[in-house]
Scaffold this active site. Structure first.
Site, mmCIF file in Angstrom:
data_model
loop_
_atom_site.group_PDB
_atom_site.id
_atom_site.type_symbol
_atom_site.label_atom_id
_atom_site.label_comp_id
_atom_site.label_asym_id
_atom_site.label_seq_id
_atom_site.Cartn_x
_atom_site.Cartn_y
_atom_site.Cartn_z
ATOM 1 C CG ASP A 249 -0.379 -0.367 2.446
ATOM 2 O OD1 ASP A 249 0.717 0.186 2.701
ATOM 3 O OD2 ASP A 249 -0.925 -1.185 3.216
ATOM 4 C CE LYS A 271 -7.702 6.182 2.554
ATOM 5 N NZ LYS A 271 -7.638 7.224 3.547
ATOM 6 C CG MET A 384 -2.984 6.548 11.340
ATOM 7 S SD MET A 384 -3.996 5.076 11.487
ATOM 8 C CE MET A 384 -3.526 4.430 13.075
HETATM 9 N N1 SAH Z 1 2.543 0.079 10.952
HETATM 10 C C1 SAH Z 1 3.014 1.424 10.838
HETATM 11 C C2 SAH Z 1 1.948 2.422 11.196
HETATM 12 C C3 SAH Z 1 0.766 2.423 10.286
HETATM 13 S S1 SAH Z 1 -0.422 3.638 10.730
HETATM 14 C C4 SAH Z 1 4.258 1.620 11.704
HETATM 15 O O1 SAH Z 1 4.604 0.715 12.504
HETATM 16 O O2 SAH Z 1 4.900 2.642 11.564
HETATM 17 C C5 SAH Z 1 -0.016 4.947 9.666
HETATM 18 C C6 SAH Z 1 0.568 6.099 10.419
HETATM 19 O O3 SAH Z 1 1.920 5.830 10.756
HETATM 20 C C7 SAH Z 1 0.640 7.368 9.630
HETATM 21 O O4 SAH Z 1 -0.594 8.065 9.663
HETATM 22 C C8 SAH Z 1 1.705 8.147 10.369
HETATM 23 O O5 SAH Z 1 1.199 8.712 11.550
HETATM 24 C C9 SAH Z 1 2.652 7.033 10.775
HETATM 25 N N2 SAH Z 1 3.780 6.938 9.842
HETATM 26 C C10 SAH Z 1 4.125 5.874 9.109
HETATM 27 N N3 SAH Z 1 5.243 6.119 8.395
HETATM 28 C C11 SAH Z 1 5.625 7.364 8.685
HETATM 29 C C12 SAH Z 1 6.695 8.194 8.283
HETATM 30 N N4 SAH Z 1 7.623 7.793 7.421
HETATM 31 N N5 SAH Z 1 6.758 9.458 8.789
HETATM 32 C C13 SAH Z 1 5.843 9.878 9.674
HETATM 33 N N6 SAH Z 1 4.810 9.146 10.089
HETATM 34 C C14 SAH Z 1 4.690 7.893 9.617
#
Ligand code: SAH
Length: 474
Positions: A249, A271, A384
């Site tokens: 995704d 999306k 998020m």
């Molecule tokens: N499984 C992922 C999180 C998924 S939820 C993890 O462990 O990181 C998605 C959220 O993760 C996004 O809305 C944002 O808040 C955060 N996120 C993921 N990658 C990011 C990045 N490179 N920089 C900032 N926020 C990030």
């Protein structure tokens, strides 16, 4: 090819090392691993060789070299600090058709010692023919990162099953097919994950089923980390490169996708332009369907699959359908963004605990225990959280957190486009609008954010916009 690579057994064979310095010590340690009967000839020897003598692992003649030392030697190592003596030994050995290695003199050696990656019984030897031992070592280290550490155990299990497989499949072509299926499928991965009993069970099942039934594939639920490809684990890269199908995704960055098997079928489930993502249940079903076709399915997830990644739901469906799977953890956005923005999530003086929470807005509210989140000496990380930022700011203040509590928005953390925006709890909502920050963004709230200025050494200015991570590697 200057040399013929061979693996010879020298167990209990007489081998002689002339010299007792560091080079001789290295030769001795290679020899010790292979069970040779070693004699060292040198008036002086290193402490390491002394220890081997003391523990009875080798013999030592404390004197200068005599021609008779070569008598019945199988392998000869000339490693004294005199080039003349080494050459003299070389000539003598050649005349007696012995195998001789002369330190630092590849042209006069009739064999060279390669750099060795030992996953016994799997052994990989790298040689530059003496041209560049340093390069050989570097190449070996690269292999070290690529070859799973349990590769030797896999070879061991294969050996254990050889007879049994032969009794099931009398023809060589059948056996080849069987092993290709087995090693391509879950068996290897089970062994690499330390689940040898399950690997054996799987092999037994495969034997019972015969070659007609198409083998079940498997699903790799792999964390791709927050963006920087260098943060991938070795295991993630290996599985990415062997997958037949890739389901990914929007959170997985392009440089990471580029590292996956180029032949793999790629299915995007994030999306689309119309903003409709593939529903979770459809993704779960897709994984099952592809695995049942015998495919190795890579489900790549941003960050860690078990942190706000819906990984749990996906594997539930897999279990219901008996599809083998494995989960590969990764750097989650909180730790990646924090590290790359110079904000330690905990700190002796500022925070003794940290909470990862979702700031996802549902029906205009966020269902969290705000009382618990506003305790002192605590760091809050919101995933998020962009759409719910006003609610987060409001609720935390309502529950007693200071309006001046430092806060950071980290946008596209760990990528070349990372931006860090510093605010306070009260000004967070306005910062989101004014900076034009976009997803993915992580919000960190707590005293530790104050350390950003001090610890963010590659971003000397305050509230810097761009971060060039190439600086990181210089
Ligand atoms: N499984 C992922 C999180 C998924 S939820 C993890 O462990 O990181 C998605 C959220 O993760 C996004 O809305 C944002 O808040 C955060 N996120 C993921 N990658 C990011 C990045 N490179 N920089 C900032 N926020 C990030």
């Amino acid at each position: 090819m200057k040399h013929l690579p061979i693996f010879i057994s020298i167990r209990n064979k007489p081998c002689v090392v002339i010299g007792g310095g560091l080079v001789a010590t290295r030769k001795v340690s290679s020899l010790l691993d292979s069970g040779a009967h070693i004699t060292v000839v040198s008036p002086v020897i290193t402490q390491e060789i002394q220890q081997h003598v003391a523990t009875g692992k080798l013999q030592h003649h404390s004197r200068v070299f005599l021609d008779s030392d070569l008598n019945d030697a199988y392998l000869v190592f000339a490693a004294t600090n005199s080039r003349e003596i080494n050459r003299h030994i070389g000539k003598l050995a050649e005349a007696k058709h012995q195998l001789v290695n002369i330190a630092d003199d590849p042209d006069n050696c009739n064999f060279v010692l390669p750099s060795v990656l030992d996953r016994s019984p799997v052994v990989i030897a790298v040689s530059t023919g003496g041209a560049s031992p340093v390069l050989a070592r570097q190449l070996r280290m690269q292999l070290e990162a690529m070859i799973p550490s349990a590769c030797g155990r896999l070879a061991g299990i294969t050996e254990e099953y050889r007879k049994k497989v032969k009794s099931f499949f009398p023809k060589q072509t059948q056996r080849k097919q069987f092993w290709e299926n087995a090693l391509k499928g879950p068996v290897s991965e089970l062994v690499y994950a330390g689940q040898e009993a399950s690997a054996r069970l799987h092999l037994d099942e495969m034997l019972e089923q015969g070659l007609e039934t198409s083998p079940m594939g498997e699903v790799y639920l792999v964390g791709a980390g927050p963006g920087d490809p260098d943060l991938l684990t070795f295991k993630a890269v290996r599985l990415m490169q062997q997958a037949d199908v890739m389901v990914y995704d929007r959170l997985v960055s392009q440089p990471i996708l580029d590292m996956a098997n180029p032949e793999a079928e790629r299915l995007y489930v994030g999306k689309q332009k119309d903003d409709h993502a593939v529903p979770q249940q459809k993704i779960n079903d897709l994984l099952v369907e592809k695995a049942k076709q015998g495919k190795r399915v890579l489900r790549l997830k941003g960050g860690d699959p078990f942190i706000f990644g819906r990984g749990g739901e996906e594997i539930e469906t897999l279990t219901e359908h008996g599809v083998p799977f494995q989960v590969v953890p990764a750097v989650t956005a909180a730790s990646g963004c924090a590290a790359y923005a110079g904000i330690p999530l905990t700190h002796r003086d500022h925070a003794q605990s940290v909470t990862f929470a979702t700031g996802h807005l549902k029906d205009g509210t966020i269902n969290l225990n705000w009382e618990q989140l506003t305790q002192a000496n605590h760091t809050l990380v919101f995933y998020m959280g962009l759409s719910g930022i006003s609610e987060i700011s409001k609720q935390l203040q309502l529950h007693g957190m200071s309006a001046n509590m430092p806060a950071a928005l980290i946008e596209k953390g760990t990528t070349r486009n990372q931006r860090v925006h510093i605010a306070t709890l009260a000004t967070l909502p306005e910062k989101v609008i004014e900076s034009g920050v976009s997803a993915p963004t992580l919000t960190i709230i707590g005293e530790v954010v104050k350390l950003h200025d001090k610890l963010n050494w590659y971003q000397p200015e305050r509230h810097v916009k761009e971060t060039d991570f190439s600086l990181h590697n210089t």
